[in-house]
Design an enzyme around this catalytic site. Structure first.
Site, PDB file in Angstrom:
ATOM      1  N   TYR A  88       9.355  12.437   2.411  1.00 19.77           N
ATOM      2  CA  TYR A  88       9.211  11.211   1.629  1.00 19.77           C
ATOM      3  C   TYR A  88       9.984  11.317   0.314  1.00 19.77           C
ATOM      4  CZ  TYR A  88       7.002   7.733  -1.401  1.00 19.77           C
ATOM      5  OH  TYR A  88       6.771   6.709  -2.288  1.00 19.77           O
ATOM      6  N   VAL A  90       0.903  -2.182  -4.779  1.00 25.66           N
ATOM      7  CA  VAL A  90       1.573  -2.466  -6.050  1.00 25.66           C
ATOM      8  C   VAL A  90       2.154  -3.875  -6.040  1.00 25.66           C
ATOM      9  CG1 VAL A  90       3.507  -1.829  -7.555  1.00 25.66           C
ATOM     10  CG2 VAL A  90       2.088  -0.045  -6.532  1.00 25.66           C
ATOM     11  N   ARG A 139       6.263  -7.985   5.334  1.00 24.79           N
ATOM     12  CA  ARG A 139       6.504  -7.847   6.778  1.00 24.79           C
ATOM     13  C   ARG A 139       5.814  -8.939   7.573  1.00 24.79           C
ATOM     14  NH1 ARG A 139       8.827  -3.308   8.727  1.00 24.79           N
ATOM     15  NH2 ARG A 139       7.835  -3.609  10.742  1.00 24.79           N
ATOM     16  N   ILE A 146      -2.727   0.815 -11.940  1.00 24.65           N
ATOM     17  CA  ILE A 146      -1.894  -0.235 -11.363  1.00 24.65           C
ATOM     18  C   ILE A 146      -1.434  -1.233 -12.421  1.00 24.65           C
ATOM     19  CG2 ILE A 146      -3.955  -1.537 -10.684  1.00 24.65           C
ATOM     20  CD1 ILE A 146      -0.604  -1.505  -8.808  1.00 24.65           C
TER      21      ILE A 146
END
Length: 313
Positions: free
Chosen positions: A143, A15, A36, A209
């Site tokens: 989650y 995303v 990251r 998306i």
């Protein structure tokens, strides 16, 4: 021309990468992204590499930012090999999110947009009875629970510090290069294998998306978005059978579907210990985006047919 300075986490994720690209094309937005690690050539592109959010000092990077969009997360993992999945989800999705939010408050960020998950609401709905944004949360896995706890922490932080929080809960997101369940479906259709899913009459909500990115951008500065929870979706619910047919048409390779009654499939899945897989294929999960559309004066810019076609262009 007033510029809005935006900081985006997870900027090289599924995303986040699409959103980062779209934000860079808006003349009134100045965007910086966090990930990251930087891929080759990522230097100088507005991306910054950082380690774990809960252990990172981002005060300097956040300085002057108007809006922070938090798309980074430990995503839902089907076969989690971590000894204590809930602890790891909490470490990343709760502790990391709240550490980031506290730093955002200190840096003077005005709005925090949090990409959560429909799993906060639950896993299934009765047919034609969709989840609503104000429903009582009922997460069923680690989650979903971690996303709920992050939402609750953000809401408390906003109440005590004045930073606006916007929460978006999408269902399954599909698009080019997506992984997970949607990728598995497309591979089965692509191989031309006969699938016993030609008579499924469930209803499930999805979001392309590009529809999700459009909604997130709407939430950046819309005044009515402040301190609200929004459910996301394409506005068109599909059965598993309809989804497979749509994927086949978009690929130019029609799905080969055999009409086996859902009850027989459910019984067989139970015998084989595959109840979770059966639930995703046979059960319903619908979201009501009425609040999202009305409060934000928004509608999904792409139909499901267009969204599926864009997956394979």
């Amino acid at each position: 021309m007033k510029m809005t300075k935006i900081f985006l986490t997870g900027a090289n994720g599924f995303v986040g990468s699409r959103l980062f690209s779209q934000l860079q094309h808006v003349p009134t937005f100045q965007v910086a992204g966090l990930c990251r690690r930087l891929s080759h050539g990522g230097e100088g592109s507005g991306l910054h590499a950082v380690g774990d959010l809960q252990q990172s000092d981002l005060t300097v990077l956040l300085s002057g930012a108007d809006v922070l969009i938090h798309a980074a997360a430990r995503a839902h993992i089907m076969k989690d090999e971590i000894a204590d999945p809930l602890a790891e989800y909490r470490r990343v999705n709760v502790d990391g999110t709240l550490s980031l939010a506290r730093q955002a408050v200190a840096a003077g960020v005005k709005r925090f947009v949090f990409i959560s998950s429909i799993k906060v609401n639950g896993e299934t709905t009765a047919k034609e009875k969709a989840f609503r944004a104000d429903d009582k949360p009922a997460p069923e896995d680690a989650y979903g629970l971690s996303k709920l706890e992050a939402e609750q922490g953000l809401t408390q932080l906003a109440a005590s510090n004045g930073m606006e929080v916007v929460i978006i809960r999408p269902p399954l997101v599909y698009g080019p290069s997506v992984k997970g369940n949607f990728a598995s479906i497309t591979k089965l259709v692509e191989k031309g294998l006969p699938l016993p899913l030609g008579a499924i009459q469930n209803k499930r909500s999805f979001i392309g998306i590009d529809n999700l990115v459009d909604l997130i951008i709407r939430c950046i500065d819309h005044p009515a978005a402040a301190n609200q929870v929004f459910l996301a979706g394409d506005g068109e619910d599909l059965s598993t059978t309809e989804l497979l047919r749509g994927v086949g048409e978009a690929m130019g390779k029609p799905a080969r579907l055999i009409p086996i009654p859902a009850g027989m499939l459910q019984f067989g899945a139970t015998l084989l210990g595959k109840k979770a897989i059966a639930q995703r294929l046979l059960g319903s999960l619908q979201v009501d985006i009425t609040k999202t559309c009305e409060l934000l004066d928004w509608k999904p810019p792409y139909t499901v047919e267009e969204g599926l076609r864009r997956c394979f262009e």
